[in-house]
Design a protein around this motif. Structure first.
Motif, mmCIF file in Angstrom:
data_model
loop_
_atom_site.group_PDB
_atom_site.id
_atom_site.type_symbol
_atom_site.label_atom_id
_atom_site.label_comp_id
_atom_site.label_asym_id
_atom_site.label_seq_id
_atom_site.Cartn_x
_atom_site.Cartn_y
_atom_site.Cartn_z
ATOM 1 N N ILE A 190 60.907 -58.476 -21.479
ATOM 2 C CA ILE A 190 60.375 -57.348 -21.316
ATOM 3 C C ILE A 190 60.983 -56.470 -20.209
ATOM 4 O O ILE A 190 60.439 -56.266 -19.221
ATOM 5 N N GLY A 191 62.571 -56.406 -20.333
ATOM 6 C CA GLY A 191 63.201 -55.617 -19.376
ATOM 7 C C GLY A 191 63.469 -56.187 -18.288
ATOM 8 O O GLY A 191 64.462 -55.569 -17.371
ATOM 9 N N LEU A 192 63.234 -57.395 -17.890
ATOM 10 C CA LEU A 192 63.558 -58.070 -16.638
ATOM 11 C C LEU A 192 64.382 -59.145 -17.066
ATOM 12 O O LEU A 192 64.190 -60.052 -17.824
ATOM 13 N N ASP A 193 65.728 -59.256 -16.564
ATOM 14 C CA ASP A 193 66.781 -60.185 -16.679
ATOM 15 C C ASP A 193 66.058 -61.617 -15.673
ATOM 16 O O ASP A 193 66.556 -61.481 -14.465
ATOM 17 N N VAL A 194 65.551 -62.705 -16.094
ATOM 18 C CA VAL A 194 65.067 -63.454 -15.561
ATOM 19 C C VAL A 194 65.927 -64.137 -14.709
ATOM 20 O O VAL A 194 65.881 -65.036 -13.728
ATOM 21 N N GLU A 195 67.228 -64.378 -15.269
ATOM 22 C CA GLU A 195 68.339 -65.192 -14.934
ATOM 23 C C GLU A 195 69.155 -64.301 -13.515
ATOM 24 O O GLU A 195 69.543 -64.970 -12.720
ATOM 25 N N ASP A 196 69.016 -63.117 -13.396
ATOM 26 C CA ASP A 196 69.438 -62.287 -12.397
ATOM 27 C C ASP A 196 68.242 -61.611 -11.316
ATOM 28 O O ASP A 196 68.413 -60.397 -11.078
ATOM 29 N N VAL A 197 67.327 -62.527 -10.900
ATOM 30 C CA VAL A 197 66.311 -62.178 -9.977
ATOM 31 C C VAL A 197 66.011 -63.028 -8.924
ATOM 32 O O VAL A 197 66.370 -64.165 -9.160
ATOM 33 N N VAL A 198 65.508 -62.258 -7.960
ATOM 34 C CA VAL A 198 64.980 -63.220 -6.831
ATOM 35 C C VAL A 198 63.707 -62.917 -6.732
ATOM 36 O O VAL A 198 63.389 -61.509 -6.533
ATOM 37 N N VAL A 199 62.649 -63.673 -6.639
ATOM 38 C CA VAL A 199 61.122 -63.615 -6.445
ATOM 39 C C VAL A 199 61.020 -64.043 -5.086
ATOM 40 O O VAL A 199 61.162 -65.173 -4.741
ATOM 41 N N MET A 200 60.255 -63.220 -4.420
ATOM 42 C CA MET A 200 59.809 -63.499 -3.004
ATOM 43 C C MET A 200 58.146 -63.098 -2.963
ATOM 44 O O MET A 200 57.753 -62.290 -3.677
ATOM 45 N N PRO A 201 57.636 -63.368 -1.702
ATOM 46 C CA PRO A 201 56.201 -62.975 -1.616
ATOM 47 C C PRO A 201 56.085 -61.433 -1.590
ATOM 48 O O PRO A 201 57.114 -60.820 -1.125
ATOM 49 N N VAL A 202 54.968 -60.985 -2.112
ATOM 50 C CA VAL A 202 54.840 -59.647 -2.471
ATOM 51 C C VAL A 202 54.719 -58.860 -0.981
ATOM 52 O O VAL A 202 55.322 -57.858 -0.923
ATOM 53 N N ALA A 203 54.248 -59.506 0.072
ATOM 54 C CA ALA A 203 53.960 -58.831 1.411
ATOM 55 C C ALA A 203 55.394 -58.747 1.891
ATOM 56 O O ALA A 203 55.965 -57.540 2.348
ATOM 57 N N GLY A 204 56.378 -59.583 1.630
ATOM 58 C CA GLY A 204 57.682 -59.493 2.252
ATOM 59 C C GLY A 204 58.334 -58.486 1.561
ATOM 60 O O GLY A 204 59.435 -57.858 1.814
ATOM 61 N N ALA A 205 58.184 -58.456 0.035
ATOM 62 C CA ALA A 205 59.194 -57.724 -0.740
ATOM 63 C C ALA A 205 58.666 -56.316 -0.331
ATOM 64 O O ALA A 205 59.673 -55.289 -0.428
ATOM 65 N N LEU A 206 57.478 -55.782 -0.298
ATOM 66 C CA LEU A 206 56.996 -54.636 0.178
ATOM 67 C C LEU A 206 57.494 -54.251 1.684
ATOM 68 O O LEU A 206 58.269 -52.896 1.786
ATOM 69 N N THR A 207 57.646 -54.873 2.549
ATOM 70 C CA THR A 207 58.484 -54.673 3.797
ATOM 71 C C THR A 207 59.759 -54.478 3.648
ATOM 72 O O THR A 207 60.484 -53.388 4.008
ATOM 73 N N LEU A 208 60.349 -55.343 3.115
ATOM 74 C CA LEU A 208 61.952 -55.085 2.619
ATOM 75 C C LEU A 208 62.295 -53.883 1.789
ATOM 76 O O LEU A 208 63.250 -53.251 2.304
ATOM 77 N N LEU A 209 61.720 -53.434 0.732
ATOM 78 C CA LEU A 209 61.784 -52.376 0.253
ATOM 79 C C LEU A 209 61.157 -51.053 0.614
ATOM 80 O O LEU A 209 61.505 -50.065 0.232
ATOM 81 N N ASN A 210 60.492 -51.391 1.793
ATOM 82 C CA ASN A 210 59.788 -50.108 2.397
ATOM 83 C C ASN A 210 58.885 -49.378 1.370
ATOM 84 O O ASN A 210 59.162 -48.004 1.523
ATOM 85 N N ARG A 211 58.075 -49.979 0.544
ATOM 86 C CA ARG A 211 57.400 -49.212 -0.357
ATOM 87 C C ARG A 211 55.675 -49.474 0.246
ATOM 88 O O ARG A 211 55.566 -50.663 0.747
ATOM 89 N N PRO A 212 55.290 -48.408 -0.044
ATOM 90 C CA PRO A 212 53.596 -48.487 0.554
ATOM 91 C C PRO A 212 52.907 -48.811 -0.599
ATOM 92 O O PRO A 212 51.687 -49.191 -0.368
#
Length: 394
Positions: A190-212
């Motif tokens: 469904i649009g996501l390349d599972v082989e080319d992804v890094v999954v991390m905890p959502v709290a850390g990803a929000l901070t890293l991406l600077n998303r509110p």
């Protein structure tokens, strides 16, 4: 007799057979591709389960002009706390807050850009992902960044090569995380390349991406029968948390699949109709070639009529000739369609090619009707020839 006439003029007959076979092959192959695309999309959604619910910030429905429109309000952020509140509903099983973006990852002097996905442990159960090594994100408080990550097979191969990746510290953007798991090779989902992804905890990803705000919340109803009630429950919970505003869009898997299904069915009929035009072109070609045939065989027709052949016999002779050519061309088209299907399967083995029976029947029927319809004018012209004038024709 009609068959003998066709064999006596191989070039003319081959031309008509080729035109009709191309038309039939086009209808069969294009409708097969349309049905296969529909089947592929259905399978992709089915792999996610049968009772998936997706929540996105903002509303897609038109709700009229209200005061908030003039005040310039923007959709309220969808937060981890919202997902936590939704997860308390007894109608829901797993609930996963998600945020997505792009980030650079590096290890041992190697660096590349990847899709970054922030989520919780529940996402693996919702998406039915499996791991080739290690373990997925740990259970626990979604507001806490545990400093771990899971990588796709392609990321592991390109960054770590033959070395062991589990337990290594990976730099993601300006943060570091310890690799605890490697996703199994599952290609795109469904649009996501599972082989080319890094999954991390959502709290850390929000901070890293600077998303509110989260991109979405994914949830599973406890059963398919609970889908509608669970959707309404999510809507009610988020409305209460957002001061009475319905500012989210809730999409169920059934609704999404039905939308794709309608689009792909319309697309299949459209390409089938376009391909069907080639059958009409083939019919026009048959009519023109048959008219030439009548002109070339005027003396022969005159002789038949002089020997007592009735008008209906001449009419039947040319109609049988046109019908024989149409059916032979149609079956040749089916053979070409089979070869085309094998070629597509060779280059795109993941596409589940199917054979829509209705398209095969429609193509054969149309070819027969076209052959008969466009053979009427030449047949009537031959049947109406005056025997004396025909015999004197040179």
């Amino acid at each position: 007799m009609a068959v003998r006439v066709l064999v006596r003029h191989p070039a003319r007959s081959s031309l008509m057979l080729l035109a009709m076979s191309i038309g039939v092959a086009s209808v069969v192959v294009l409708t097969s591709l349309g049905e296969s695309a529909r089947s592929y999309v259905s399978d992709e959604f089915a792999s996610l389960g049968t009772h998936l619910i997706m929540v996105a910030p903002g509303r897609t429905e038109t709700s009229g002009v209200g005061p908030s429109m003039f005040a310039g309000d923007t959709p309220r952020d969808l937060t981890i706390a919202d997902a936590t509140a939704v997860a308390k509903s007894p109608l829901l099983g797993d609930v996963a807050p998600m945020v997505m973006g792009q980030a650079n990852v590096s290890w041992g002097g190697r660096e590349r850009a990847v899709s970054l996905l922030g989520a919780t442990a529940a996402l693996r159960r919702i998406r039915h992902w499996t791991l080739s090594q290690g373990r997925f994100l740990p259970e626990g408080d979604p507001e806490r960044d545990s400093g771990v990550c899971v990588i796709g097979a392609k990321v592991r191969k390109e960054l770590f090569g033959p070395r062991r990746a589990l337990g290594e510290w990976l730099k993601v953007g300006d943060r570091r995380c310890r690799v605890t798991g490697i996703l199994a090779n599952k290609g795109r989902s469904i649009g996501l390349d599972v082989e080319d992804v890094v999954v991390m905890p959502v709290a850390g990803a929000l901070t890293l991406l600077n998303r509110p705000s989260l991109n979405r919340i994914m949830a599973n109803a406890r059963s398919h029968e609970m889908m509608d009630r669970a959707s309404e429950e999510i809507r009610r919970i988020l409305k209460d948390r957002h001061q009475g505003e319905e500012d989210v869009t809730i999409v169920t898997q059934d609704a999404l699949l039905a939308t794709f299904d309608r689009i792909l069915v319309a697309l299949t009929y459209t390409v089938g109709g376009i391909a069907g035009i080639s059958l009409l072109v083939a019919g026009i070609l048959i009519m023109n070639v048959m008219l030439v045939s009548v002109s070339q065989r005027t003396s022969e027709i005159g002789l038949l009529k002089a020997l007592g052949a009735p008008r209906d016999e001449i009419l039947r002779l040319f109609l049988v000739e046109a019908t024989t050519l149409s059916l032979a061309g149609a079956f040749m088209g089916l053979v070409i369609g089979v070869l085309g299907r094998l070629a597509i399967l060779h280059f795109y083995p993941v596409l589940p090619l199917t054979w829509p029976i209705w398209a095969i029947v429609a193509a054969l029927t149309t070819a027969l009707v076209v052959g008969l319809a466009f053979g009427v004018i030449p047949a009537r012209r031959a049947a109406d020839l005056d025997p004396v004038a025909a015999l004197s024709h040179h």
